[in-house]
Enzyme design. Structure first.
Site, short mmCIF file in Angstrom:
data_model
loop_
_atom_site.label_atom_id
_atom_site.label_comp_id
_atom_site.label_asym_id
_atom_site.label_seq_id
_atom_site.Cartn_x
_atom_site.Cartn_y
_atom_site.Cartn_z
N GLU A 148 10.54 -31.12 -2.28
CA GLU A 148 10.93 -31.93 -3.43
C GLU A 148 11.63 -33.21 -2.96
O GLU A 148 12.52 -33.71 -3.62
CB GLU A 148 11.83 -31.14 -4.36
CG GLU A 148 11.16 -29.93 -5.00
CD GLU A 148 12.01 -29.31 -6.09
OE1 GLU A 148 12.08 -29.89 -7.20
OE2 GLU A 148 12.61 -28.25 -5.83
N GLU A 193 0.82 -1.20 0.00
CA GLU A 193 0.00 0.00 0.00
C GLU A 193 0.86 1.26 0.00
O GLU A 193 0.58 2.23 -0.72
CB GLU A 193 -0.93 0.03 1.23
CG GLU A 193 -1.89 -1.15 1.30
CD GLU A 193 -1.35 -2.29 2.14
OE1 GLU A 193 -2.16 -2.90 2.86
OE2 GLU A 193 -0.14 -2.56 2.07
#
Length: 359
Positions: A294, A50
């Site tokens: 993985e 923002e």
């Protein structure tokens, strides 16, 4: 909002422990809306999206609409609350995708903006935002990072071979996509078996993204990781953390630490292995929000048994007829998949990616 979410996703893996948020400021006063500025949470976690967008918009933000992928923060940290910056900028409307479940925010950001007379619309594209902020949400609600398990399998459903050479399952274009997934993770995680068999680098090898290689984590109950393994010898360039049990040999720890590895000790479970729930709580305390696993079928099975898989990515590649004898999907993972929702599939060259997630 789609643009805001996409902007935030660009910096996934670079902002932890903060969420990677995207924001867009739009002038909606004319015949057609005009994008004034856009922003994303910056590497290291600040400035927030923002504030990046508001700084770019300047005075043009007054009377405009802010689209943001997560509720603006309302608490004082190293910087003042973004909700205050929104009010000070004189925006007319804030559209957010989802409330921030962080107890320090949890609706207070929206309330701060509303109390200043600014219209707030919440829930725009909520499902997409939940997916983009899965790591942040999991960490603040469960105390651990979100776990994405990636498995590759042949068309016969096999992931590897107990004897003989490693199966080369996926092609180059699919491998490049996996490296991009690595770049958007806070850490890559494998088991020690993968280190012993493959001696992987576990880095990002896409041109221009090498610096986005995440932390490398090894689950290694007895500290069998060799001091000569490539993730050990390169630990000073790319951090390597090894999670082991309290009973692992101290001599092995000293050898690894001497190479720059950080060793983290947790309790062992009833089977004598690293307690994965305790390990992930520790990693959450260290600030990690998104882990890309993985580690192959063995680690995937252990995570499935502990109900610690938040997303499953299954990649089906080439046939390996007559080769391989390790099934990609264990019984525990197959059972757990009944509780997951298939939300996307994508053909990447000749290989098929399928994506499941917790509801």
């Amino acid at each position: 909002m789609r643009l805001a979410i996409a902007l935030g996703e660009r910096n996934l893996g670079l902002t932890w422990p903060n969420p990677s948020v995207g924001s867009v400021i739009v002038d909606e006063s004319g015949d057609a809306p005009v994008i004034i500025a856009q922003g994303a949470t910056q590497p290291g976690g600040r400035p927030h999206a923002e504030r990046v967008a508001l700084a770019a918009a300047g005075d043009r933000a007054k009377g405009a609409t802010l689209y943001v992928s997560l509720e603006p923060c309302s608490h004082h940290g190293k910087t003042p609350p973004c909700a205050d910056a929104v009010v000070e900028a004189g925006l007319a409307r804030v559209v957010s995708a989802i409330e921030d479940p962080d107890k320090r925010v949890a609706g207070l950001g929206h309330e701060r903006v509303r109390s200043a007379g600014i219209e707030v619309v919440a829930g725009c594209l909520r499902p997409l935002a939940r997916r983009a902020h899965r790591g942040h949400i999991t960490r603040v609600t469960e105390g651990r990072p979100a776990i994405t398990v990636k498995l590759a399998r042949t068309t016969e459903g096999l992931a590897g071979s107990r004897q003989g050479p490693r199966l080369m399952i996926t092609r180059e274009i699919a491998n490049a996509k996996v490296h991009l997934m690595r770049a958007h993770a806070d850490a890559i995680m494998v088991g020690v078996g993968t280190v012993l068999v493959d001696d992987p680098l576990l880095n990002v090898r896409l041109p221009g993204l090498e610096s986005c290689s995440p932390i490398r984590i090894v689950i290694d109950t007895h500290l069998r990781t060799p001091p000569g393994a490539r993730i050990v010898t390169g630990a000073r360039e790319i951090p390597t953390w090894i999670v082991t049990s309290v009973g692992a040999p101290i001599e092995a720890e000293h050898a690894l630490v001497a190479q720059g590895v950080e060793v983290l000790r947790v309790s062992a479970d009833e089977a004598g292995h690293v307690s994965l729930p305790e390990a992930l709580q520790l990693l959450g305390m260290r600030g990690l929000t998104r882990i890309f696993c993985e580690g192959g079928p063995g680690l995937a099975d252990a995570l499935a048994q502990a109900d610690l898989i938040d997303e499953l990515i299954l990649v089906t590649g080439r046939s390996a007829r007559g080769q391989g004898d390790v099934p990609a999907l264990s019984f525990a993972l197959q059972d757990r998949m009944d509780e997951l929702n298939l939300y996307a599939d994508e053909q990447v060259g000749p290989d098929l990616f399928m994506f499941w997630e917790k509801p």
